[in-house]
Design a protein around this motif. Structure first.
Motif, PDB file in Angstrom:
ATOM      1  N   UNK A   3      65.422  40.647  21.110  1.00 15.17           N
ATOM      2  CA  UNK A   3      65.656  42.037  21.516  1.00 15.17           C
ATOM      3  C   UNK A   3      65.317  42.238  22.993  1.00 15.17           C
ATOM      4  N   UNK A   4      64.243  41.616  23.453  1.00  8.97           N
ATOM      5  CA  UNK A   4      63.849  41.726  24.862  1.00  8.97           C
ATOM      6  C   UNK A   4      64.914  41.091  25.751  1.00  8.97           C
ATOM      7  N   UNK A   5      65.404  39.945  25.348  1.00 14.00           N
ATOM      8  CA  UNK A   5      66.429  39.248  26.136  1.00 14.00           C
ATOM      9  C   UNK A   5      67.721  40.055  26.159  1.00 14.00           C
ATOM     10  N   UNK A  10      71.340  43.711  29.247  1.00 10.93           N
ATOM     11  CA  UNK A  10      71.959  45.033  29.379  1.00 10.93           C
ATOM     12  C   UNK A  10      71.447  45.766  30.619  1.00 10.93           C
ATOM     13  N   UNK A  11      70.174  45.630  30.915  1.00  9.10           N
ATOM     14  CA  UNK A  11      69.567  46.382  32.008  1.00  9.10           C
ATOM     15  C   UNK A  11      69.853  45.780  33.378  1.00  9.10           C
ATOM     16  N   UNK A  12      69.821  44.461  33.472  1.00  7.51           N
ATOM     17  CA  UNK A  12      70.035  43.795  34.755  1.00  7.51           C
ATOM     18  C   UNK A  12      71.488  43.364  34.859  1.00  7.51           C
ATOM     19  N   UNK A  68      67.702  37.725  41.619  1.00 16.52           N
ATOM     20  CA  UNK A  68      66.584  37.853  40.693  1.00 16.52           C
ATOM     21  C   UNK A  68      67.040  38.523  39.414  1.00 16.52           C
ATOM     22  N   UNK A  69      67.707  39.654  39.548  1.00 14.51           N
ATOM     23  CA  UNK A  69      68.193  40.396  38.381  1.00 14.51           C
ATOM     24  C   UNK A  69      69.210  39.581  37.593  1.00 14.51           C
ATOM     25  N   UNK A  70      70.060  38.876  38.294  1.00 13.74           N
ATOM     26  CA  UNK A  70      71.114  38.101  37.646  1.00 13.74           C
ATOM     27  C   UNK A  70      70.554  37.003  36.748  1.00 13.74           C
ATOM     28  N   UNK A  71      69.614  36.230  37.277  1.00  9.90           N
ATOM     29  CA  UNK A  71      69.137  35.054  36.549  1.00  9.90           C
ATOM     30  C   UNK A  71      67.971  35.313  35.603  1.00  9.90           C
ATOM     31  N   UNK A  72      67.260  36.417  35.762  1.00 13.95           N
ATOM     32  CA  UNK A  72      66.076  36.651  34.938  1.00 13.95           C
ATOM     33  C   UNK A  72      66.350  36.636  33.433  1.00 13.95           C
ATOM     34  N   UNK A  73      67.396  37.306  32.928  1.00 19.01           N
ATOM     35  CA  UNK A  73      67.620  37.241  31.476  1.00 19.01           C
ATOM     36  C   UNK A  73      67.836  35.809  30.973  1.00 19.01           C
ATOM     37  N   UNK A  74      68.549  35.013  31.736  1.00 20.12           N
ATOM     38  CA  UNK A  74      68.798  33.626  31.324  1.00 20.12           C
ATOM     39  C   UNK A  74      67.517  32.803  31.381  1.00 20.12           C
ATOM     40  N   UNK A 107      61.289  51.171  33.587  1.00 21.38           N
ATOM     41  CA  UNK A 107      62.408  51.418  32.688  1.00 21.38           C
ATOM     42  C   UNK A 107      62.622  50.335  31.652  1.00 21.38           C
ATOM     43  N   UNK A 108      61.984  49.194  31.830  1.00 24.11           N
ATOM     44  CA  UNK A 108      62.208  48.065  30.929  1.00 24.11           C
ATOM     45  C   UNK A 108      60.995  47.904  30.037  1.00 24.11           C
ATOM     46  N   UNK A 109      61.185  48.102  28.753  1.00 24.80           N
ATOM     47  CA  UNK A 109      60.061  48.032  27.825  1.00 24.80           C
ATOM     48  C   UNK A 109      59.508  46.624  27.723  1.00 24.80           C
TER      49      UNK A 109
END
Length: 109
Positions: A3-5, A10-12, A68-74, A107-109
């Motif tokens: 769920x966090x990923x 979705x956020x980044x 940073x935003x692009x690669x962080x979820x991965x 904004x990011x839980x």
């Protein structure tokens, strides 16, 4: 963690790269082939090896907010899959969140 990923994806937003990465050593640390793969591969499909090459060559003081935003979820996703991607550049991701208008730290839980 799933769920966090999912929330991170979705956020980044995905970054629209130019021909070059903005904050890594491409002279000797990241090959031209690796750079092309990093800028042209959808982030959900970037391999652990490519992520290791990217963060191994990232300059700690120069990480761009967009990359940073692009690669962080991965990065999070690969880490939860058990890949050990230890480099000195990871902690810089969190330092750069919220530097472009949206305050992701709140904004990011």
């Amino acid at each position: 963690m799933r769920a966090i990923i999912a929330e991170a994806y979705a956020l980044f937003p995905p970054h629209r790269f130019g021909a070059r990465l903005s904050n890594v050593c491409t002279t000797c640390c990241v090959t031209a082939e690796q750079e092309a793969l990093l800028t042209g591969t959808p982030r959900q499909r970037v391999s652990a090896e490519l992520m290791q090459a990217y963060y191994g060559a990232a300059f700690n003081g120069c990480l761009s907010a967009e990359e940073t935003e692009h690669f962080l979820p991965r990065l999070l996703e690969l880490s939860t899959e058990g890949h050990e991607l230890g480099t000195g550049g990871f902690e810089c991701n969190f330092d750069h969140l919220g530097t472009r208008g949206a305050n992701y730290r709140h904004n990011w839980s």
